[in-house]
Design an enzyme around this catalytic site. Structure first.
Site: not given
Length: 274
Positions: A80, A194
């Protein structure tokens, strides 16, 4: 089982707020097919991209500590960008195993860009981080770095893995957030900052075609993280026949059942709660 056997069976832990980290798991499994896997999704804290730095900095190290205590992994991967850019240092200080972070692929984008205009497409929390400022200054000082945060694109990736209909306008709007900035018409590279976004790269590519703009190269760090896992694990063998992968979810989520077919394609056959 001996201690040596336990070490060989120890999994690699992949951690994300949702299913975006599957884009990091996929190249790692391709490179290391014998790798045992635990994939943890913090659905109770999802999405990270709209949370404050203080919330993420407090939540991620504590949650990873619980996961490491439960599953005893050999390596932890923070799959992440938002969690990595905010909490990676704290997680490494808290855990006694190697921790691999996921950071925006600005360096390879700067190395390959011809126009010297690079887009960074991430969550709102990631694109405003000083960490991104440092990457841009260190690797792209001669480039124009455009940034745009899109929570809607995160939701699009989650919907895609649930098999739901997708709105092409979401990808188009995300790209326009970069293109409509000063200098955006010269952009030739887009960093997918992302881990959810590589899951919808085909939709972004279609949106770029529909907008009739110059060809765009989309870059992310999945392959490099796979190589890093292999390097860090070079002194410990993988099991000959690893157990089926485990997916772990925090909180309750009615959409988990809809995710099961997609999770199975990544080798995640067992679903646990934390």
């Amino acid at each position: 089982m001996t201690m040596s056997d336990a070490r060989v069976e120890a999994p690699v832990l992949f951690f994300d707020s949702g299913v975006g980290g599957l884009s990091i798991l996929a190249p790692a499994r391709a490179l290391l097919p014998q790798m045992p896997v635990v994939y943890a999704a913090d659905r109770a804290g999802f999405p990270y991209g709209t949370k404050t730095e203080a919330e993420i900095a407090a939540r991620v190290p504590a949650l990873l500590g619980r996961l490491v205590e439960r599953y005893r992994p050999r390596i932890a991967v923070i799959a992440c960008n938002t969690a990595s850019t905010i909490a990676l240092k704290a997680v490494r200080a808290a855990l006694d195993i190697p921790v691999v972070g996921t950071v925006p692929a600005i360096k390879p984008a700067a190395l390959s860009s011809k126009t010297r205009v690079i887009g960074v497409l991430g969550t709102e929390a990631t694109v405003r981080q000083p960490y991104v400022d440092r990457l841009a200054a260190e690797h792209g000082s001669d480039c124009t770095i455009l940034r745009h945060g899109s929570a809607a694109l995160v939701a699009l990736a989650e919907a895609k893995l649930r098999g739901q209909p997708l709105d092409p306008e979401v990808a188009r709007t995300a790209l326009l957030g970069l293109i409509e900035q000063p200098g955006g018409e010269k952009m030739d590279s887009v960093v997918l900052a992302c881990t959810h976004f590589p899951l919808v790269q085909p939709e972004l590519e279609e949106a770029a075609k529909a907008l009739n703009i110059r060809p765009l190269a989309f870059l992310h760090g999945g392959d490099g993280i796979a190589r890093r896992i292999a390097y860090l694990n070079s002194d410990l063998p993988w099991p000959e026949t690893p157990a089926p992968g485990i997916a772990v979810f925090t909180g309750s989520d009615p959409d988990i059942a809809a995710l099961k077919p997609a999770l199975a394609t990544y080798g995640l056959m067992q679903i646990n709660a934390l």
